[in-house]
Design an enzyme around this catalytic site. Structure first.
Site, PDB file in Angstrom:
ATOM      1  N   ASP A  14       0.932  -1.265   0.009  1.00  0.00           N
ATOM      2  CA  ASP A  14       0.061   0.122   0.003  1.00  0.00           C
ATOM      3  C   ASP A  14       0.708   1.152  -0.034  1.00  0.00           C
ATOM      4  OD1 ASP A  14      -2.243   1.438   0.023  1.00  0.00           O
ATOM      5  OD2 ASP A  14      -2.889   1.239   2.117  1.00  0.00           O
ATOM      6  N   ASP A 112      -3.153   2.560  -5.969  1.00  0.00           N
ATOM      7  CA  ASP A 112      -1.828   2.761  -5.029  1.00  0.00           C
ATOM      8  C   ASP A 112      -1.863   1.392  -4.188  1.00  0.00           C
ATOM      9  OD1 ASP A 112      -4.184   2.857  -3.615  1.00  0.00           O
ATOM     10  OD2 ASP A 112      -3.169   4.630  -2.397  1.00  0.00           O
ATOM     11  N   GLU A 113      -2.418   0.222  -4.501  1.00  0.00           N
ATOM     12  CA  GLU A 113      -2.380  -0.790  -3.646  1.00  0.00           C
ATOM     13  C   GLU A 113      -2.493  -2.199  -4.445  1.00  0.00           C
ATOM     14  OE1 GLU A 113      -5.497  -1.789  -0.798  1.00  0.00           O
ATOM     15  OE2 GLU A 113      -6.636  -0.160  -1.740  1.00  0.00           O
TER      16      GLU A 113
END
Length: 362
Positions: A14, A112-113
Site C-alpha cells: 500500500d 496505489d495498492e
C-alpha cells in the site's frame, strides 16, 4: 500442478498517501508541508472532497473523503492541489510493473495498492520479510516514494497489517499470531465495516475484532443476514480468496460536484446529458457495451443515494444512458437541492475492436 497444501504467504503493498506523496516528489518544496489533494477549497466554500492528504495534513484532522470546505476550516494554510490523475496513473503503472516482478501471483486492486502471493517460491516468513524489505527498498530507490507492506497468511490479514504501522511500515503476522494481532483491534479495522455498521455492532456490545470473532454467529446472522457470516469469518482471520489478476472492467462512471447546489429540472437534464456523453466516450474508447445504467445522487445535506436500471439488451447507445438516468432521477426531483450527480454503466460486454458501433451513426 499447483500444490494445494503449500503455505500461503500473501503481501499487501500500500503506497503511503499516494497522491500527495507524488506531488511532493514532483515539487520538493512541498516536502514536510500539509498537502491536500482534491478540489479548490475556495476559501472554505468549495464543493468537493479531499481525495488524499499528506501525513502532516492529517495531524490537523484532515482525511480522505472529507468535504474540502471542512478541510479548509481545519487548516487554511495547507497547500491545496487539484487531482492530477494522469500523473498518478503513470507513476502507479511504473510501481505496479516493479512490484509484479516479485510475485508468483499479482493483483492490483487500486491505483496505489496491490496483493502479491509468493507461496510458490517462498515457504517461510523469514524469507518473505526479506522480500518485503527488498520491495520497499526498490520502490524507494526507483520511484522515490514509500510504501507500507503487510505480510500474512491471507489477503484480509495482510491488508489490515499494511495499515498498522504507516507510513513506510512493515508488519508481519504469522499464522500462529493471527488472534493476538486481530483481536485487540477496533472492528473498524475490518474493511467493509463502516459508519453504518459500527453503531449496530456497538449496540450488540461489539467494539473489538475479538468480540466480533467470539460472538455467536447466529446473532450476527439475525441482524445482518449473510453479511454476518462474512464479518465473523474475517474477524477470525478466515479469508479463502486467492490473489488473482484483475483484467475485467466492471463499470464505467463519472460524476460532478456542483459549485452551487442545483434543483431546476432543466439543469439536472443538462447535467445528465453531459455526464452521459463522458461515459459514452469512455465506453466506446474501451470497446464495451452495457446493460445497466446507474445514477448517484447527493443532496445538499450529504444524503447520498444510488439507483440502477437494467435494459433488455446490451447496447452502446448514448441516448439510452441519458434516458435511463433521467427516469431513475424522477423519484428525487422536487425533494431538495443537489450537490452531486453521477452516471455509470455496468454489466459490460467486450466488443471486437473492429465491430461497427451502429449507434454512432443512427
Amino acid at each position: 500442478m499447483e500444490n494445494s497444501s503449500r503455505e500461503r504467504i500473501t503481501l499487501h503493498v500500500d503506497m503511503d498517501s499516494f497522491y500527495s506523496s507524488v506531488e511532493a516528489r514532483e515539487k520538493p518544496e512541498l516536502k514536510g508541508l500539509p498537502v491536500v489533494v482534491g478540489s479548490d477549497p475556495r476559501k472554505g466554500k468549495g464543493r468537493g472532497v479531499v481525495s488524499t492528504c499528506s501525513y502532516e495534513a492529517r495531524e490537523f484532522g484532515i482525511h480522505s473523503a472529507m468535504p474540502i470546505s471542512k478541510a479548509y476550516k481545519l487548516c487554511s494554510d495547507a497547500v491545496y492541489l487539484p487531482v492530477n490523475m494522469k500523473l498518478y496513473k503513470e507513476v502507479s503503472a511504473n510501481i505496479m510493473d516493479l512490484i509484479r516482478i516479485f510475485a508468483d501471483r499479482f493483483q492490483q486492486v487500486s491505483v496505489d495498492e496491490a496483493y502479491i502471493d509468493i507461496g510458490d517460491s517462498i515457504s517461510d516468513y523469514e524469507s518473505a520479510i526479506l522480500l518485503a524489505e527488498k520491495i520497499k527498498s526498490e520502490v524507494k530507490r526507483l520511484q522515490r516514494l514509500t510504501c507500507s507492506i503487510g505480510v500474512a497468511p491471507n489477503k484480509i490479514i495482510a491488508k489490515i497489517a499494511s495499515d498498522f504501522n504507516k507510513p513506510d511500515g512493515l508488519t508481519v503476522v504469522r499464522p500462529e499470531e493471527v488472534e493476538d494481532f486481530l483481536f485487540p483491534l477496533s472492528v473498524s479495522k475490518i474493511p467493509g465495516i463502516g459508519k453504518k455498521t459500527r453503531p449496530i455492532l456497538k449496540e450488540m456490545g461489539i467494539e473489538t475484532v475479538g468480540q466480533l470473532a467470539t460472538i455467536d454467529v447466529q446473532l450476527l446472522i439475525a441482524r445482518f443476514g449473510k453479511s454476518g457470516v462474512l464479518m465473523h469469518q474475517l474477524a477470525n482471520g478466515i479469508d479463502t480468496r486467492e490473489v488473482k489478476e484483475r483484467d475485467v472492467v466492471k463499470s464505467i462512471s463519472t460524476e460532478d460536484t456542483f459549485d452551487e447546489d442545483i434543483y431546476d429540472p432543466l439543469e439536472i437534464e443538462r447535467s445528465f446529458s453531459e455526464l452521459s456523453e463522458k461515459v459514452h466516450v469512455s465506453l466506446i474508447k474501451k470497446h464495451f457495451r452495457f446493460r445497466t445504467v446507474t445514477i448517484k445522487v447527493r443532496f445538499e445535506d450529504f444524503r447520498t443515494y444510488t439507483r440502477a436500471k437494467t435494459l433488455h439488451a446490451a447496447t452502446t447507445d448514448k441516448e439510452a444512458i441519458t434516458k435511463a438516468a433521467l427516469n431513475l432521477m424522477e423519484e428525487f426531483i422536487g425533494k431538495g437541492r443537489f450537490r452531486l450527480l453521477g452516471v455509470g454503466v455496468t454489466k459490460l460486454e467486450k466488443l471486437d475492436e473492429r465491430q461497427t458501433f451502429l449507434s454512432d451513426f443512427l
